[in-house]
Structures are given as structure tokens and as C-alpha cells.
Design a protein around this motif. Structure first.
Motif, PDB file in Angstrom:
ATOM      1  N   GLN A 137      -7.993   1.102   1.632  1.00 12.08           N
ATOM      2  CA  GLN A 137      -6.889   0.156   1.442  1.00 12.08           C
ATOM      3  C   GLN A 137      -6.725  -0.174  -0.046  1.00 12.08           C
ATOM      4  O   GLN A 137      -5.601  -0.244  -0.549  1.00 12.08           O
ATOM      5  N   PHE A 138      -7.840  -0.356  -0.720  1.00 12.55           N
ATOM      6  CA  PHE A 138      -7.805  -0.639  -2.151  1.00 12.55           C
ATOM      7  C   PHE A 138      -7.145   0.514  -2.909  1.00 12.55           C
ATOM      8  O   PHE A 138      -6.280   0.302  -3.769  1.00 12.55           O
ATOM      9  N   VAL A 139      -7.537   1.735  -2.589  1.00 10.78           N
ATOM     10  CA  VAL A 139      -6.966   2.908  -3.257  1.00 10.78           C
ATOM     11  C   VAL A 139      -5.468   2.992  -3.009  1.00 10.78           C
ATOM     12  O   VAL A 139      -4.687   3.319  -3.918  1.00 10.78           O
ATOM     13  N   GLN A 198       0.847  -1.189   0.000  1.00 15.20           N
ATOM     14  CA  GLN A 198       0.000   0.000   0.000  1.00 15.20           C
ATOM     15  C   GLN A 198       0.886   1.243   0.000  1.00 15.20           C
ATOM     16  O   GLN A 198       1.884   1.305   0.704  1.00 15.20           O
ATOM     17  N   SER A 199       0.510   2.219  -0.819  1.00 12.98           N
ATOM     18  CA  SER A 199       1.282   3.456  -0.899  1.00 12.98           C
ATOM     19  C   SER A 199       1.222   4.218   0.419  1.00 12.98           C
ATOM     20  O   SER A 199       0.200   4.229   1.109  1.00 12.98           O
ATOM     21  N   THR A 200       2.318   4.867   0.743  1.00 16.34           N
ATOM     22  CA  THR A 200       2.359   5.729   1.926  1.00 16.34           C
ATOM     23  C   THR A 200       2.063   7.178   1.556  1.00 16.34           C
ATOM     24  O   THR A 200       2.114   8.062   2.414  1.00 16.34           O
ATOM     25  N   ASN A 201       1.758   7.413   0.267  1.00 16.00           N
ATOM     26  CA  ASN A 201       1.510   8.788  -0.201  1.00 16.00           C
ATOM     27  C   ASN A 201       0.038   9.161  -0.169  1.00 16.00           C
ATOM     28  O   ASN A 201      -0.442   9.896  -1.032  1.00 16.00           O
ATOM     29  N   VAL A 202      -0.692   8.649   0.815  1.00 10.91           N
ATOM     30  CA  VAL A 202      -2.125   8.937   0.945  1.00 10.91           C
ATOM     31  C   VAL A 202      -2.355   9.780   2.192  1.00 10.91           C
ATOM     32  O   VAL A 202      -1.905   9.423   3.284  1.00 10.91           O
ATOM     33  N   GLU A 203      -3.044  10.899   2.018  1.00 10.74           N
ATOM     34  CA  GLU A 203      -3.433  11.768   3.120  1.00 10.74           C
ATOM     35  C   GLU A 203      -4.928  11.583   3.364  1.00 10.74           C
ATOM     36  O   GLU A 203      -5.740  11.909   2.496  1.00 10.74           O
TER      37      GLU A 203
END
Length: 295
Positions: free
Chosen positions: A89-91, A8-13
């Protein structure tokens, strides 16, 4: 799409549950606080708050809605449904997959891919491109290099537009990331510069080419995702159906019963399907030149 258990990307705010109002001139507004026990200062504060209340209503902001959505205002933390948690989570997984694909493609050209951030919000949001509500749908802001997404849009995509399925949702994210790629390689800056001297009709025509290229870039991502063995039966059909359902002609026919071609700014259903499929088949940026020749 086989997404569970993947990075999962860590670039999600995640800004769901926060209130994002319109920016005010001069920056933040601080409310004056009256003296304890009331008195003249307290009365002045009440008057100012009343004026502020109706002032906000006059510019389209509902203060009661802001208080209801702001946990700091006494409403407690916003409860997120299990579906929303799973969807976030999917995003994150889809965003991570776009990062992997575009890193590889940029690296093959001797370049570095700067990863965008993706902001999850609910209802309305303030961005470097201005204030927006969820009614505008997902969008990319080139000023801060961020994709903005209200997860409720996925419900609308399925119920209102008839485009259900996880790969239909993945196509939406990949399309917005496609705009980020355009920003990095200079397409969006050039378009924004050119549109200053364009008529509305000319700007709409150029906007269509920009949007179709983002569709093609989404297809490129789908091509490389398929090579990893992550696609399941029916995934491509879901993405193509989503591209069809959000074509300008289909949307206008659904909402107003007729189409106005000169007002198109994203492309027809057939155009959007064609360019997504072109990126999917080739997997190459060079195949996505929507700016030369007919579309």
C-alpha cells in the motif's frame, strides 16, 4: 512521510506468489501428457520429466522451488504478511505521488507524462529485459517501461545497509521512477546507443552520470512532495542516509574491505547525496544536468 489515506496508484502489478522462470527459445514449453493407465506413453513422460528436471537444475533453476512458489502446483495461495500488505500500500501511494509530480512538470512543458508500471515480485522475475532475481535489487526496464521491486529489499535496506525509514524506501522508488523519466526524455535510449561503442571503463563512467541524474530526479520529487506538506521530521535525513549507504565506495568497503574506483557505476556516497540534495533544493529538471562538466 504522511502517506496513509492518500491515493494509491493503479499501475501496480502484484506478481508475488507467481513463478517466473527464464524464457525458453521459441516461447512456452508444454509438457507431454502420457495416456491414462501408464503404459509406454506414461513411461516416456516420466523419462522426459526426469530429463527436464535435471536440465533445469543445470541452468540454475530449482524445479522444487518453482513448485513450492506456484499456487497452481498444489501449494495453495501464497500467504502475505500484514507487513507486506501495508508495504505494498505504501509503494502504491509513493508511485501515485510520483505520477502527480511528473504529470505537473511535464504538463508545464507542454508534454504528456506516460506513467510507468511497478511490478511487485518475490524471489525472481521475468521481464522484457530478461530474467532477474531479487539479489539484483530494484530495477527499471526501459523495454517495457516497468519498475521491478521485491519488497524484501526494504528489509535489507534497513538491516544490511543501515538505511531504515519510510522515506528511505520512498527514495528507492522515486529513483527508479527517475530512470523512467530518463527513458521518456531520451536519456536512456541515447546512453544505450552510445555504450555499444564504449569501453567498459567509459560505460561505467557514463552509467554514473545516468544514476546520479536519477538521484537528482528523485530529489525533484521530494521537493514537490515537501511542498504538499507530506514530509515529517527526519524524512530528508532518511533519504540522504539511504543515498550514502548505497554509494559504490561505501558498498565496496562494506562487502570487500576496499574500493575499486574504476569499477564504480552508480556514484560515490557523496555524489549520490549531492545530486539528490540538488534536486530537492531546486525542484527543476534543468538543475539535474549530470552530463556536462565534473560530477
Amino acid at each position: 512521510m504522511r502517506w496513509r489515506g492518500r491515493r494509491q496508484s493503479t499501475n501496480v502489478e502484484d506478481r508475488r506468489g507467481r513463478t517466473a522462470g527464464r524464457p525458453f527459445p521459441g516461447g512456452r514449453i508444454r509438457l507431454p501428457i502420457g495416456r491414462a493407465g501408464g503404459g509406454k506413453g506414461g513411461l516416456s513422460t516420466i523419462v522426459i520429466l526426469v530429463i527436464l528436471f535435471f536440465g533445469l537444475r543445470a541452468v540454475g533453476i530449482d524445479p522444487m522451488e518453482m513448485l513450492a512458489e506456484n499456487p497452481a502446483a498444489g501449494g495453495g495461495a501464497v500467504q502475505r504478511s500484514a507487513a507486506n500488505d501495508e508495504m505494498s500500500q505504501f509503494v502504491r501511494v509513493v508511485l501515485a505521488e510520483t505520477e502527480d509530480v511528473w504529470h505537473d512538470l511535464f504538463s508545464a512543458q507542454g508534454a504528456t507524462y506516460p506513467e510507468p508500471a511497478l511490478v511487485l515480485f518475490a524471489g525472481h522475475i521475468g521481464s522484457a529485459c530478461g530474467f532477474a532475481s531479487s539479489a539484483v535489487g530494484p530495477f527499471y526496464c526501459p523495454t517495457d517501461s516497468k519498475v521491478y521491486l521485491d519488497l524484501d529489499f526494504f528489509d535489507q535496506l534497513a538491516r544490511r545497509f543501515g538505511a531504515a525509514g519510510d522515506f528511505a524506501r520512498a527514495y528507492v522508488v522515486a529513483h527508479e521512477v527517475g530512470h523512467h523519466v530518463q527513458n521518456v526524455i531520451g536519456v536512456l535510449p541515447r546512453f544505450n546507443e552510445m555504450r555499444r561503442s564504449m569501453s567498459q571503463a567509459e560505460a561505467n563512467a557514463m552509467s554514473i552520470r545516468v544514476e546520479l541524474q536519477a538521484d537528482c530526479f528523485a530529489g525533484i520529487w521530494a521537493h514537490h512532495t515537501a511542498q504538499k506538506g507530506l514530509l515529517e521530521e527526519g524524512d530528508i535525513e532518511e533519504a540522504l542516509n539511504a543515498a550514502h549507504q548505497i554509494g559504490d565506495d561505501t558498498l565496496q568497503r562494506r562487502t570487500q574491505g576496499y574500493v575499486v574506483p574504476e569499477s564504480f557505476n552508480h556514484g560515490t556516497s557523496e555524489q549520490r547525496k549531492y545530486w539528490f540534495a540538488r534536486g530537492l533544493e531546486t525542484g527543476r529538471l534543468s538543475a539535474c544536468d549530470t552530463f556536462n562538466g565534473p560530477i
